[in-house]
Design a protein around this motif. Structure first.
Motif, PDB file in Angstrom:
ATOM      1  N   VAL A  21    -151.971  46.754  -2.471  1.00 16.10           N
ATOM      2  CA  VAL A  21    -151.182  47.714  -3.243  1.00 16.10           C
ATOM      3  C   VAL A  21    -149.701  47.327  -3.205  1.00 16.10           C
ATOM      4  O   VAL A  21    -149.051  47.177  -4.241  1.00 16.10           O
ATOM      5  CB  VAL A  21    -151.360  49.150  -2.697  1.00 16.10           C
ATOM      6  N   THR A  58    -145.934  57.966 -10.126  1.00 18.87           N
ATOM      7  CA  THR A  58    -146.908  56.949  -9.730  1.00 18.87           C
ATOM      8  C   THR A  58    -147.761  57.435  -8.561  1.00 18.87           C
ATOM      9  O   THR A  58    -148.975  57.205  -8.539  1.00 18.87           O
ATOM     10  CB  THR A  58    -146.176  55.640  -9.346  1.00 18.87           C
ATOM     11  N   GLY A  62    -151.604  57.938  -8.430  1.00 19.42           N
ATOM     12  CA  GLY A  62    -152.432  57.325  -7.386  1.00 19.42           C
ATOM     13  C   GLY A  62    -153.359  58.328  -6.715  1.00 19.42           C
ATOM     14  O   GLY A  62    -154.538  58.058  -6.486  1.00 19.42           O
ATOM     15  N   TRP A 212    -150.323  49.117  -9.220  1.00 19.39           N
ATOM     16  CA  TRP A 212    -151.006  49.879  -8.176  1.00 19.39           C
ATOM     17  C   TRP A 212    -152.464  50.184  -8.523  1.00 19.39           C
ATOM     18  O   TRP A 212    -153.323  50.183  -7.656  1.00 19.39           O
ATOM     19  CB  TRP A 212    -150.258  51.197  -7.923  1.00 19.39           C
ATOM     20  N   ILE A 213    -152.743  50.414  -9.812  1.00 21.84           N
ATOM     21  CA  ILE A 213    -154.095  50.852 -10.192  1.00 21.84           C
ATOM     22  C   ILE A 213    -155.120  49.735 -10.022  1.00 21.84           C
ATOM     23  O   ILE A 213    -156.313  49.977  -9.893  1.00 21.84           O
ATOM     24  CB  ILE A 213    -154.102  51.390 -11.640  1.00 21.84           C
ATOM     25  N   ILE A 233    -153.805  53.585  -1.405  1.00 22.10           N
ATOM     26  CA  ILE A 233    -153.016  53.814  -2.615  1.00 22.10           C
ATOM     27  C   ILE A 233    -151.814  54.703  -2.307  1.00 22.10           C
ATOM     28  O   ILE A 233    -150.676  54.384  -2.665  1.00 22.10           O
ATOM     29  CB  ILE A 233    -153.882  54.444  -3.722  1.00 22.10           C
ATOM     30  N   LEU A 237    -147.956  53.251  -2.014  1.00 18.27           N
ATOM     31  CA  LEU A 237    -146.978  53.656  -3.033  1.00 18.27           C
ATOM     32  C   LEU A 237    -145.799  54.411  -2.426  1.00 18.27           C
ATOM     33  O   LEU A 237    -144.660  54.270  -2.885  1.00 18.27           O
ATOM     34  CB  LEU A 237    -147.653  54.513  -4.102  1.00 18.27           C
TER      35      LEU A 237
END
Length: 440
Positions: A21, A58, A62, A212-213, A233, A237
């Motif tokens: 990540v 974000t 997430g 990130w996804i 995640i 993040l």
């Protein structure tokens, strides 16, 4: 496009997912996007607000997506979620958009910024920007064609290299004794103008947060995806957002927001002010290696998207695109991505390309957030070891954030967004033609 997870070794741990990540997200954006952010927002306070808001949206995305990642731990990630929620057309359009826009635009934009940084380091004339950018993209494609192992080694070196300038600038930038004055608020606080400036700055920060996804795509290879993937995640993040806020505070300690918004190489300029010419060049070399590795990361992932679609005969010339070379790399798919990227490189527009890809991909991200609601109704008996917290508030924040990004970009960049919609829509007649052939 969906690849079965059968046969994949389940050996990836929480720490590995966490590093994926952070390693995927932290790339070139943190070093170069301050130009677009502070050019749009005009002040330190509004610029920092854009970085913070980008991180919060974000993280909400997430937390929302993690529900699907844990409930559907299959290799393929976003493609699988969209197929389950909306059917094959939407998941196909995602793959098409990734092939035609998202990955080529990433490769092109990063190659342009690599060339800009190389010219800044060497003092070459700016007329060499396009040739250097094309050379960088070609070199990375060639490296990937030599095999996954070689590309993986390059990625490992680049991951370490990008952390060095990042933390050097944070530590020495925050300790820098300068006379830069923060202007936390814009002089004109008219709501419409402020929202527009913040929205444009936000789109710029989201390129720095992007990637990130993709960790959801490795769910099928994790030891305990139901428990570890959501944690990776969120923790990853949150750490990235903290790093981004710190480095922007360091930038603003050394250079005013107006100066950051006026240079295409903000991180390098800050490094030169802190360390002088020799030290600044060393930091710049670290940034160059980081950007090179980021291009490689998107290339490694990107060339496998048209290959996976070709396996399902979803693209024109699928028989050619699914061919592997001696190193078991989809060579023709790699060449396709390179050709599209080179065409985009000729625009020479780093910020325009990144805004284009963010606009297109956030349409699909927002559909993923909505899919959480759809699948709760469509598949109520689906085992959900992790559920989005504060449901429906967190998913709704993610959806509202996604809609704001898409709509604001539509209003502020109508030509760019029209291009993104057009390139994505081209996939529709191809999809229906292929479906007709299957049923014929």
């Amino acid at each position: 496009m969906e690849e079965t997870s059968k046969g994949l070794k389940k050996e990836l741990s929480f720490f590995t997912a966490l590093t994926i990540v952070m390693g995927t997200v932290i790339g070139s954006g943190v070093f170069f996007k301050p130009e677009a952010v502070y050019q749009a927002t005009e002040t330190a306070g509004l610029g920092l607000a854009a970085w913070l808001l980008g991180g919060l949206i974000t993280i909400c995305g997430g937390l929302t997506t993690a529900e699907l990642s844990a409930a559907i731990p299959e290799t393929g990630g976003m493609v699988v979620y969209l197929r389950r929620a909306y059917g094959p057309l939407v998941s196909y359009l995602l793959g098409w958009a990734q092939t035609m826009v998202y990955f080529p635009a990433n490769i092109a934009a990063l190659s342009i910024i690599f060339a800009t940084q190389a010219i800044n380091l060497t003092g070459l004339d700016s007329q060499y920007t396009i040739p250097i950018a094309i050379a960088a993209a070609v070199l990375i494609i060639v490296t990937n064609l030599m095999g996954t192992q070689q590309a993986g080694r390059l990625q490992s070196v680049a991951t370490v290299a990008k952390m060095v300038p990042l933390f050097v600038i944070i530590i020495f930038g925050l300790l820098y004794q300068g006379d830069v004055q923060f202007q936390l608020l814009p002089e004109n606080l008219a709501p419409t103008s402020t929202i527009s400036k913040l929205g444009t700055g936000l789109v710029a920060t989201l390129f720095a947060y992007d990637g990130w996804i993709n960790v959801g795509a490795i769910a099928g290879e994790m030891k305990d995806p139901k428990k570890d993937l959501p944690k990776a995640i969120v923790a990853g993040l949150t750490a990235v957002m903290g790093i981004y806020i710190l480095i922007n505070l360091a930038y603003l300690q050394v250079m005013p927001a107006a100066a950051l918004g006026a240079t295409p190489t903000p991180a390098a300029d800050v490094a030169h002010l802190i360390f002088g010419d020799a030290g600044g060049k060393l930091v710049t070399i670290g940034i160059l290696i980081s950007v090179f590795g980021t291009i490689n990361g998107y290339t490694m992932t990107g060339i496998r998207v048209p290959y996976a679609m070709a396996l399902n005969n979803e693209l024109p010339f699928s028989n050619q695109l699914k061919k592997l070379n001696r190193q078991q790399v989809p060579a023709n798919s790699a060449i396709l991505l390179l050709l599209i990227a080179v065409i985009m490189i000729f625009t020479g527009q780093y910020n325009q390309l990144t805004d284009l890809l963010i606009f297109v991909i956030w349409i699909f991200y927002t559909l993923v957030f909505v899919a959480v609601f759809i699948l709760r109704k469509k598949e109520p008996d689906l085992v959900r070891p992790y559920k989005a917290p504060l449901y429906p508030i967190i998913p709704l924040i993610a959806i509202i954030g996604g809609c704001f990004i898409v709509v604001n970009t539509l209003l502020t960049q109508p030509v760019n967004t029209a291009l993104g919609i057009f390139l994505t829509a081209i996939g529709l007649p191809i999809y229906f033609y292929k479906q007709k052939k299957k049923t014929a």
